[in-house]
Every structure is written in structure tokens, then in C-alpha cells.
Design an enzyme around this catalytic site. Structure first.
Site, PDB file in Angstrom:
ATOM      1  N   GLU A 124       0.852  -1.194   0.000  1.00  0.00           N
ATOM      2  CA  GLU A 124       0.000   0.000   0.000  1.00  0.00           C
ATOM      3  C   GLU A 124       0.886   1.241   0.000  1.00  0.00           C
ATOM      4  OE1 GLU A 124      -4.188  -1.583   1.888  1.00  0.00           O
ATOM      5  OE2 GLU A 124      -2.808  -0.628   3.259  1.00  0.00           O
ATOM      6  N   HIS A 240      -9.763   9.271   2.036  1.00  0.00           N
ATOM      7  CA  HIS A 240      -9.233   8.193   1.201  1.00  0.00           C
ATOM      8  C   HIS A 240      -9.408   8.602  -0.255  1.00  0.00           C
ATOM      9  CE1 HIS A 240      -8.501   4.244  -0.477  1.00  0.00           C
ATOM     10  NE2 HIS A 240      -8.125   3.831   0.714  1.00  0.00           N
ATOM     11  N   ARG A 286      -1.547   9.372   0.889  1.00  0.00           N
ATOM     12  CA  ARG A 286      -2.981   9.502   0.601  1.00  0.00           C
ATOM     13  C   ARG A 286      -3.450  10.921   0.381  1.00  0.00           C
ATOM     14  NH1 ARG A 286      -5.904   5.085   4.471  1.00  0.00           N
ATOM     15  NH2 ARG A 286      -5.111   3.390   3.211  1.00  0.00           N
ATOM     16  N   HIS A 347     -12.378   9.207   5.646  1.00  0.00           N
ATOM     17  CA  HIS A 347     -11.988   7.832   5.951  1.00  0.00           C
ATOM     18  C   HIS A 347     -11.506   7.627   7.386  1.00  0.00           C
ATOM     19  CE1 HIS A 347     -10.697   3.810   4.914  1.00  0.00           C
ATOM     20  NE2 HIS A 347      -9.431   4.063   5.203  1.00  0.00           N
ATOM     21  N   ARG A 382      -2.033   9.221   8.623  1.00  0.00           N
ATOM     22  CA  ARG A 382      -1.783   7.815   8.975  1.00  0.00           C
ATOM     23  C   ARG A 382      -1.251   7.023   7.784  1.00  0.00           C
ATOM     24  NH1 ARG A 382      -4.828   3.372   8.217  1.00  0.00           N
ATOM     25  NH2 ARG A 382      -6.676   4.582   7.647  1.00  0.00           N
TER      26      ARG A 382
HETATM   27  C1  SIN Z   1      -7.638   0.552   2.202  1.00  0.00           C
HETATM   28  O1  SIN Z   1      -7.851  -0.647   2.097  1.00  0.00           O
HETATM   29  O2  SIN Z   1      -7.323   1.269   1.259  1.00  0.00           O
HETATM   30  C2  SIN Z   1      -7.782   1.184   3.556  1.00  0.00           C
HETATM   31  C3  SIN Z   1      -6.722   0.732   4.440  1.00  0.00           C
HETATM   32  C4  SIN Z   1      -6.463   1.743   5.503  1.00  0.00           C
HETATM   33  O3  SIN Z   1      -7.185   2.725   5.631  1.00  0.00           O
HETATM   34  O4  SIN Z   1      -5.481   1.593   6.208  1.00  0.00           O
END
Ligand code: SIN
Length: 519
Positions: A124, A240, A286, A347, A382
Site C-alpha cells: 500500500e 481516502h 494519501r 476515511h 496515517r
Molecule cells: C484501504 O484498504 O485502502 C484502507 C486501508 C487503511 O485505511 O489503512
């Protein structure tokens, strides 16, 4: 077999417990399971046991368990994402204790996905390594919630659902229990315990577009603030970048793990635009990706952009992302052959009830963990998938601290801002959500925020709320006012707090937390 009484998920209710936990997501259930060795535990939840944000978590849970990874690298990524405000002690605790907490979850019945006999690790944004454990593909939260809800069927744990906590009882400066309404009967109930833990999750419902379910109204933070606890970093809210945005369809998270597998963001002209915004493109932090999408939406006067997975020929998308694939199919989009329309959505709240690394708030007897709490571990922004991990790392510490019998409270912040956020409430949830989306959304400025505050101040004070919606509206208005005050005061941009009138980070004046306490 007769249907179980919905209010008594396990043992019968009594009025005195060793520990009261508010919230039944991963924080609340994990704390309850760890704490049952201390005596009878009561879990109170305003909906049903599995009506929580945890169930909707997709991407996974971060831990440095891969052969080439290390806690030092996880820590460095967490600190970098937090944009200069991460509490390094809390972040070190998180990264060092993460692998052991994964083992705890496995013991409670969570089965993480594997590949070739090894745990499967996803990628990620802003992670230097693949370190995201997942379960059921993209159904990680649901897998955890299902396992923990089964495990709490234990004689030492009583779960009362449809029970709304309306205030914390404070006697001589110490939290000693809670007052609650049993929503099915309307009766007011009192429960006592030497320790109360808030695990009520986040506050995505403050905004009109959110990945969070309806329960995420920030109740725990408002309860703690009302009782006199300190609240920190409340201006830092994470949007998000990629939630489904389709006329007539509900907002639905399209996990960052999809971009981790190589999906590309495109505008209406088909251009892969992220290279114009950040060298890490789709895997930039993000806040950067969310603002890039908003800039393209504005440039094209469009409601959203597209997440294009059609080139991911080596990934079986239906198997790797069964939840997203099924949801998109249900609204007529085959993610294997069609780009997914997306736009940013509210989010995650980085701020919350201020706690130390034992989960103690500044009020003796009151603890908090997960999204309700602010240890400072996320700073201003975060790192993906640190949220589920935070719940179990600090949840475990809460119970260890209570078991140690040391008591006490977190030290008060060196500088406090006393505030009275008002008593008004909006006519509907939607009125507040639209206001907050316009006033304190992805891009803020002094005039939008002042307008928001003026409107909140114009709302009249309701009578004592006796229903869940009325109570939520009052708490959401209080939390929104706090967020707006904090965001107005911070005259810079950092992490999840972006001001178009102060677009740069200002370390000289603002490399510090703002901490608020009831006037
Ligand atoms: C996601 O799956 O994109 C969200 C994961 C997160 O907010 O840490």
C-alpha cells in the site's frame, strides 16, 4: 431452537463489572477478550455487535513480518507519512509489537491469506515494503470481526447491543462507570467499573461522502471531552483517495491495495495523471493522491476520476479482491474490463482522545484505543493499514496496564486550549454532513471554516436526547465544532489538514500538537 435475546449476546447483565468497554469493533472486542482474565467484562454497543467500522476494513493490517522487512523500516515509513508530527515513542511501540499482535489475532481465530505456504503480503501507499497481511482477499476487517465476535461468546464477557452510552460517570475526578439507554425499551441503565475503555471508532459520518458506516459518529470522543478528558490533533482528518463515486450507488471503499497491485488513476481524457503530481504516482501519500484527484475533477468539471485495473492481466481480480469485485458487479461495473469511477471520501480521524502509550487518558479510570484515541502514532497523516494494528497493540497495553494495578492517568499536555464547543444540534445528519464536507473537507480555508462554525453556532439547543439519532446529532455537532476550531487555528497545511489559504507546512510555528479541553 428459540432465537437468542438480542440484548444478551452472552452472560446476563448485572450492574458492576471489572471493566466496561464501549464499542464492539476490533478495539472493543480485543480488549474484552484480553481482559476477561481480570473478571467480568461488559461490552456496550449502540448497534448490533458487528455493526462497526472494522467490518468494512479491506486492505489489511500492517506488520513487519516479511523476510526482507524490519520494524525499523516500518517505523521510518510511519514517521515519514505522519508529516513531522508522529510521536516516535508511540510509533516504535506500534511497529515493534505488531508481529506479536498478529500472533494473538491468529490465536483468536483469524486466518490470514497465504501464498505458497507463506503469509501473503500486500503493498500500500508510502510503505517501503510489502507488509500488509490480509484475510479473505479484501475482507480483512470482516474476517477479524467474525473471529472476535465468535471468541467473545464467553461466560466472563457480557455484550449488550442496542445500548447507547449517554455519559461517563465521574466521581471525585475519576471515571467510575457509564449511564446508558437500552434502545429497545428506552430504559436508562447505570453500569459501574473501576475502568472504562472507549473503543468507539471514528467519525466519518461527520462528512457527506465517507467510507465509514452509519455508526461512525465520533461518540466516544465527545463523551470523553464532555467528561473532561483532553482531545488532541482533531484537525487532522484523512480522506481516502478512491471510493466508488457513481450516481445512485452508495459510497464504497476501493482499497489502496488495488493501486498496490498496479491499478492506474486516469482522468476523463484517459491520461494517467498521477505522474504530474508526485514521483510515487498512485502510491504517493494519501493526502497527495486525494488532492490530485480533486484537482483533476476541478480541471474537468467532473464528479470523479477513474481507477483502471483493466491492465492487471496477471492478477485474478475476482479472487484477490472478492468484496470490491462483487460490489462493483452489483452496480454494473466489471472491474476486470471497465475503469471504476472514484472520488475521495472521508476515511479516518488521526486525532481523538489524548492517551499515553498505555492507553490512559488524562481522566483516571478512562482508557481509549483505536481510532477513538490519539496516541500521536499517526501524526498528521496515517500510514495505510496501521489503523487495525494500532487497535490491538494499544488495546493489549490498556489491559496490561489495568492488570498491573498501577492506575494513574496520562500526563496533561504542556499547553491546553480551553474551549466550549456549544450545545446546538443540526436538524438532520445530512445538514451537518453537507456543511462539514464544504467547510472542513479535503481543502479548507478560513472563510469556509468560519461559515461552518457560524452555522453550527446558529443551531438551537435540543432537549435531552433520548433516541440514538438525536444523541448522535448533538455529539456530531460538538465534534465538528472542535474540528473546525482546531483547523482554523492551525494556519499551515500538514498531512490530512490542507488549507488553500496557507498551503505550506510551517515547522517554525506548527510542529506541535493542539490539545483541547472543556472550558
Ligand atoms: C484501504 O484498504 O485502502 C484502507 C486501508 C487503511 O485505511 O489503512
Amino acid at each position: 431452537m428459540p432465537a437468542p435475546n438480542p440484548r444478551e449476546v452472552s452472560a446476563p447483565a448485572r450492574s458492576r463489572y471489572s471493566l466496561i468497554v464501549i464499542g464492539s469493533g476490533i478495539s472493543g472486542l480485543f480488549v474484552a477478550l484480553e481482559a476477561r482474565k481480570l473478571g467480568p467484562v461488559l461490552v456496550l454497543t449502540k448497534g448490533s455487535i458487528d455493526d462497526c467500522n472494522t467490518r468494512w476494513a479491506q486492505g489489511g493490517i500492517a506488520a513487519a513480518v516479511g523476510p526482507l522487512d524490519s520494524t525499523a523500516q516500518h517505523l521510518a515509513d510511519t514517521i515519514a507519512a505522519g508529516d513531522g508530527l508522529v510521536d516516535e515513542e508511540a510509533a516504535r511501540v506500534l511497529c515493534e509489537e505488531a508481529p506479536a499482535r498478529i500472533r494473538d489475532l491468529v490465536q483468536y481465530g483469524v486466518s490470514f491469506d497465504s501464498l505458497g505456504g507463506e503469509v501473503a503480503l500486500g503493498r500500500e501507499a508510502a510503505h517501503s515494503h510489502s507488509r500488509i497481511l490480509h484475510a479473505g482477499g479484501d475482507r480483512t476487517g470482516a474476517a477479524i470481526e467474525t473471529a472476535l465476535s465468535a471468541a467473545v461468546r464467553d461466560p466472563q464477557i457480557t455484550v449488550l447491543d442496542n445500548t447507547l452510552v449517554t455519559s461517563l460517570a465521574v466521581e471525585r475526578g475519576r471515571v467510575t462507570g457509564v449511564e446508558a439507554i437500552a434502545l429497545q425499551t428506552g430504559a436508562t441503565e447505570y453500569y459501574e467499573a473501576p475502568a472504562v475503555v472507549l473503543g468507539t471508532g471514528g467519525a466519518g459520518q461527520l462528512f457527506s461522502h465517507t467510507t465509514n458506516p452509519q455508526v461512525a459518529t465520533g461518540d466516544g470522543i465527545a463523551l470523553a471531552f464532555d467528561a473532561g478528558a483532553e482531545v488532541a490533533d482533531i484537525e487532522f482528518y484523512q480522506f481516502h483517495p478512491t471510493a466508488l463515486r457513481l450516481e445512485g450507488a452508495p459510497t464504497f471503499l476501493i482499497s489502496e491495495a488495488v493501486r498496490g497491485e498496479g491499478a492506474i488513476l486516469r482522468n476523463h481524457a484517459g491520461e494517467a495523471f498521477m505522474a504530474r503530481y508526485h514521483p510515487l504516482r498512485e502510491l504517493a501519500p494519501r493526502d497527495v493522491v486525494a488532492r490530485a484527484i480533486v484537482a483533476e475533477m476541478r480541471r474537468e468539471n467532473a464528479d470523479g476520476q477513474f481507477l483502471d485495473c483493466t491492465g492487471l492481466k496477471s492478477v485474478d481480480l475476482a479472487a484477490r479482491f472478492p468484496g470490491i469485485h462483487a460490489f462493483c458487479s452489483s452496480v454494473g461495473i466489471d472491474m476486470r474490463t471497465q475503469p471504476i469511477p472514484v472520488a475521495p471520501a472521508a476515511h479516518y480521524l488521526m486525532g481523538g482522545v489524548g492517551t499515553d502509550i498505555c492507553g490512559r487518558t488524562t481522566l483516571p479510570g478512562l482508557f481509549a484505543c483505536g481510532e477513538t484515541a490519539c496516541t500521536g502514532v499517526h501524526g498528521a497523516n496515517r500510514l495505510a493499514s496501521n489503523s487495525l494494528m494500532e487497535t490491538v497493540v494499544f488495546g493489549k497495553r490498556v489491559v496490561e496496564h489495568i492488570a498491573s494495578g498501577e492506575g494513574g492517568a496520562a500526563r496533561s499536555a504542556p499547553s491546553l486550549s480551553p474551549i466550549s464547543p456549544g450545545e446546538g444540534a443540526p436538524p438532520t445528519h445530512a445538514a451537518l454532513q453537507d456543511l462539514m464536507w464544504r467547510s472542513a473537507g479535503i481543502e479548507r480555508d478560513a472563510s469556509s471554516m468560519q461559515d461552518g462554525l457560524d452555522t453550527i453556532n446558529s443551531w438551537s439547543r435540543p432537549g435531552t436526547p433520548t433516541t440514538r439519532p438525536a444523541f448522535e446529532r448533538r455529539q456530531m455537532a460538538r465534534l465538528s465544532a472542535l474540528m473546525l476550531h482546531a483547523a482554523l487555528a492551525r494556519t499551515e497545511s500538514r498531512g490530512g489538514h490542507y488549507r488553500s489559504d496557507y498551503p505550506s507546512r510551517d515547522d517554525a510555528r506548527w510542529r506541535r500538537q493542539q490539545v483541547w479541553v472543556r472550558e
